[in-house]
Scaffold this active site. Structure first.
Site, PDB file in Angstrom:
ATOM      1  CE1 TYR A 172       2.712  47.888 -34.978  1.00 41.45           C
ATOM      2  CE2 TYR A 172       3.090  45.755 -35.985  1.00 41.45           C
ATOM      3  CZ  TYR A 172       2.237  46.672 -35.422  1.00 41.45           C
ATOM      4  OH  TYR A 172       0.908  46.382 -35.283  1.00 41.45           O
ATOM      5  CG  PHE A 173       4.773  46.810 -28.849  1.00 46.10           C
ATOM      6  CD1 PHE A 173       5.662  46.126 -28.042  1.00 46.10           C
ATOM      7  CD2 PHE A 173       3.467  46.982 -28.404  1.00 46.10           C
ATOM      8  CE1 PHE A 173       5.255  45.613 -26.813  1.00 46.10           C
ATOM      9  CE2 PHE A 173       3.046  46.469 -27.179  1.00 46.10           C
ATOM     10  CZ  PHE A 173       3.944  45.781 -26.385  1.00 46.10           C
ATOM     11  N   GLY A 174       3.713  44.823 -32.286  1.00 42.43           N
ATOM     12  CA  GLY A 174       2.429  44.310 -32.776  1.00 42.43           C
ATOM     13  C   GLY A 174       1.704  43.528 -31.693  1.00 42.43           C
TER      14      GLY A 174
ATOM     15  CD  GLU B 138      -2.878  48.360 -37.464  1.00 37.99           C
ATOM     16  OE1 GLU B 138      -3.842  48.601 -36.697  1.00 37.99           O
ATOM     17  OE2 GLU B 138      -2.489  47.197 -37.672  1.00 37.99           O
TER      18      GLU B 138
END
Length: 168
Positions: free
Chosen positions: A9-11, A78
């Site tokens: 996951y790209f936070g 989200e």
């Protein structure tokens, strides 16, 4: 027995804050940083971070490995599918070894990213989001995301504010 692969996951928004990520996704594993080329970080009209395609810009993020259960929890936080949609994008990865593959001389991974495809124009941040983003910026700097990136993309939208954080 079925195999449940983990998701990278790209936070890039308030999920740069590791404490927030552990509260939301307790099984997550922090892996390092990553860069997404030709996208730009914004605060959208909802008042939260978003990324939009933008040639010659970049977005930096923290990368986390998520279990299927944590990914399900993160979808709820989200607001999938009403606020954000899930996309998988290739990002340039600077984290722990054992992940990614070399493509054009860069170590790349395919990462999950949440994108608001409906609200793509800029707006002011929600007041509560400013506090969370300041904690996120502190963690981003600690983990090696450059101050130059923070000052160019995040600080024009997020004013400096004192943060008080509880230690674990």
């Amino acid at each position: 027995m079925s195999f449940n692969p983990k998701t990278l996951y790209f936070g890039y928004g308030s999920n740069l804050c590791k404490q927030q990520m552990y509260a939301r996704c307790p099984e997550n594993k922090f892996l390092g940083t990553a860069r997404l080329a030709d996208w730009r970080w914004i605060i959208n009209t909802r008042g939260y971070a978003n990324i939009v395609p933008s040639q010659d810009d970049e977005v930096w993020a923290l990368v986390y490995e998520l279990s299927p259960a944590d990914e399900d929890k993160l979808d709820i936080f989200e607001g999938v599918p009403d606020s954000y949609v899930k996309q998988t994008v290739p990002v340039e990865y600077y984290g722990k070894k054992g992940y990614g593959e070399m493509r054009d001389g860069k170590r790349m991974v395919d990462a999950l990213v949440y994108v608001d495809v409906e609200r793509v124009t800029e707006g002011p941040p929600k007041t509560e989001y400013i506090r969370r983003m300041n904690a996120a910026i502190a963690d981003a700097l600690t983990e090696g995301i450059s101050k130059t990136y923070i000052e160019k993309y995040l600080r024009p939208c997020i004013p400096v504010q004192e943060t008080t954080r509880k230690s674990k």
